[in-house]
Design a protein around this motif. Structure first.
Motif, mmCIF file in Angstrom:
data_model
loop_
_atom_site.group_PDB
_atom_site.id
_atom_site.type_symbol
_atom_site.label_atom_id
_atom_site.label_comp_id
_atom_site.label_asym_id
_atom_site.label_seq_id
_atom_site.Cartn_x
_atom_site.Cartn_y
_atom_site.Cartn_z
ATOM 1 N N THR A 27 -52.395 -56.214 19.469
ATOM 2 C CA THR A 27 -53.564 -57.292 19.923
ATOM 3 C C THR A 27 -53.012 -58.763 19.770
ATOM 4 O OG1 THR A 27 -54.425 -57.672 17.536
ATOM 5 C CG2 THR A 27 -55.155 -55.880 18.933
ATOM 6 N N ASN A 63 -57.054 -57.279 23.663
ATOM 7 C CA ASN A 63 -57.681 -58.033 22.666
ATOM 8 C C ASN A 63 -57.940 -57.189 21.520
ATOM 9 O OD1 ASN A 63 -59.597 -56.256 23.479
ATOM 10 N ND2 ASN A 63 -61.169 -57.986 24.364
ATOM 11 N N ARG A 64 -58.631 -57.350 20.520
ATOM 12 C CA ARG A 64 -58.881 -56.874 19.204
ATOM 13 C C ARG A 64 -59.930 -55.723 19.597
ATOM 14 N NH1 ARG A 64 -61.730 -55.827 15.768
ATOM 15 N NH2 ARG A 64 -63.600 -56.524 15.147
ATOM 16 N N ASN A 65 -60.591 -55.606 20.731
ATOM 17 C CA ASN A 65 -61.391 -54.533 20.659
ATOM 18 C C ASN A 65 -60.737 -53.518 21.400
ATOM 19 O OD1 ASN A 65 -64.059 -55.772 19.664
ATOM 20 N ND2 ASN A 65 -64.075 -57.044 21.340
ATOM 21 N N GLY A 66 -59.615 -53.716 22.063
ATOM 22 C CA GLY A 66 -58.621 -52.872 22.830
ATOM 23 C C GLY A 66 -59.303 -52.947 24.371
ATOM 24 N N MET A 67 -59.770 -53.994 24.752
ATOM 25 C CA MET A 67 -60.261 -54.291 26.065
ATOM 26 C C MET A 67 -58.797 -54.900 26.943
ATOM 27 S SD MET A 67 -63.629 -55.885 27.633
ATOM 28 C CE MET A 67 -63.879 -55.761 29.287
ATOM 29 N N THR A 69 -58.205 -57.041 28.718
ATOM 30 C CA THR A 69 -58.773 -58.393 29.311
ATOM 31 C C THR A 69 -57.701 -59.058 30.228
ATOM 32 O OG1 THR A 69 -57.742 -59.462 27.353
ATOM 33 C CG2 THR A 69 -60.135 -58.904 27.539
ATOM 34 N N GLN A 95 -60.651 -50.209 28.724
ATOM 35 C CA GLN A 95 -60.511 -50.247 27.405
ATOM 36 C C GLN A 95 -59.926 -49.243 26.541
ATOM 37 O OE1 GLN A 95 -64.712 -50.763 25.564
ATOM 38 N NE2 GLN A 95 -63.926 -51.154 23.767
ATOM 39 N N GLN A 97 -59.354 -46.266 24.003
ATOM 40 C CA GLN A 97 -60.174 -45.586 23.132
ATOM 41 C C GLN A 97 -59.746 -45.247 21.795
ATOM 42 O OE1 GLN A 97 -63.397 -44.572 24.896
ATOM 43 N NE2 GLN A 97 -62.367 -46.136 26.213
ATOM 44 N N LEU A 99 -57.788 -46.867 19.897
ATOM 45 C CA LEU A 99 -56.884 -48.120 19.621
ATOM 46 C C LEU A 99 -56.461 -47.803 18.155
ATOM 47 C CD1 LEU A 99 -55.944 -50.907 20.183
ATOM 48 C CD2 LEU A 99 -58.342 -51.604 19.362
ATOM 49 N N ASN A 100 -57.203 -47.377 17.167
ATOM 50 C CA ASN A 100 -56.919 -47.392 15.818
ATOM 51 C C ASN A 100 -55.471 -46.382 15.466
ATOM 52 O OD1 ASN A 100 -57.310 -47.520 13.245
ATOM 53 N ND2 ASN A 100 -58.234 -45.615 12.910
#
Length: 114
Positions: A27, A63-67, A69, A95, A97, A99-100
């Motif tokens: 990210t 980005n931090r949400n995994g989106m 952008t 996005q 899914q 990401l973690n």
DNA sequence: TTTCTGACTCGAA
DNA sequence: CTTCGAGCCAGAA
């Protein structure tokens, strides 16, 4: 006379992104924090915009949400998503899914650059 | 030179 | 839960 830093912020960003393993993503904030910029995540993204001339897998940076952008800056409409899925990263509706699972933290994986 | 914008993030309301 | 404002740095007009 100019102090002439070893590496500029952009160069550091490129250096980190280039070390992102296959099938992993990171990210902007993680990179910024790793570089000590902390709140300068925007600059990391801005660096990506300039990374077109550099050999940097910008599609592995989200980005931090995994989106995704920045997908709008890639060719076509879903090239970035295709690249990530090609590496085994599940991406739905721009996005990430899992990401973690695919998240790659430079602060944990790398040492200092200087 | 100043001004504006941007592939972000976080805290507050 | 959602929405808004501020901070960060660099490059273009």
């Amino acid at each position: 006379m100019k102090p002439a830093k070893s590496l500029d912020f952009f160069d550091k960003v490129y250096n980190v992104v280039k070390q992102v393993p296959y099938g992993k993503v990171t990210t902007y904030g993680a990179i910024a924090k790793y570089l000590g910029a902390g709140k300068s995540a925007r600059i990391v993204g801005y660096a990506m915009n300039a990374s077109k001339k550099a050999e940097v897998p910008a599609h592995r940076v989200v980005n931090r949400n995994g989106m995704l952008t920045g997908k709008h800056h890639f060719e076509g409409t879903n090239l970035m998503q295709q690249l990530l899925e090609n590496e085994g990263v599940k991406v739905i509706n721009n996005q990430v899914q899992n990401l973690n699972e695919v998240f790659w933290n430079p602060s944990k994986a790398l040492h200092k650059i200087d």
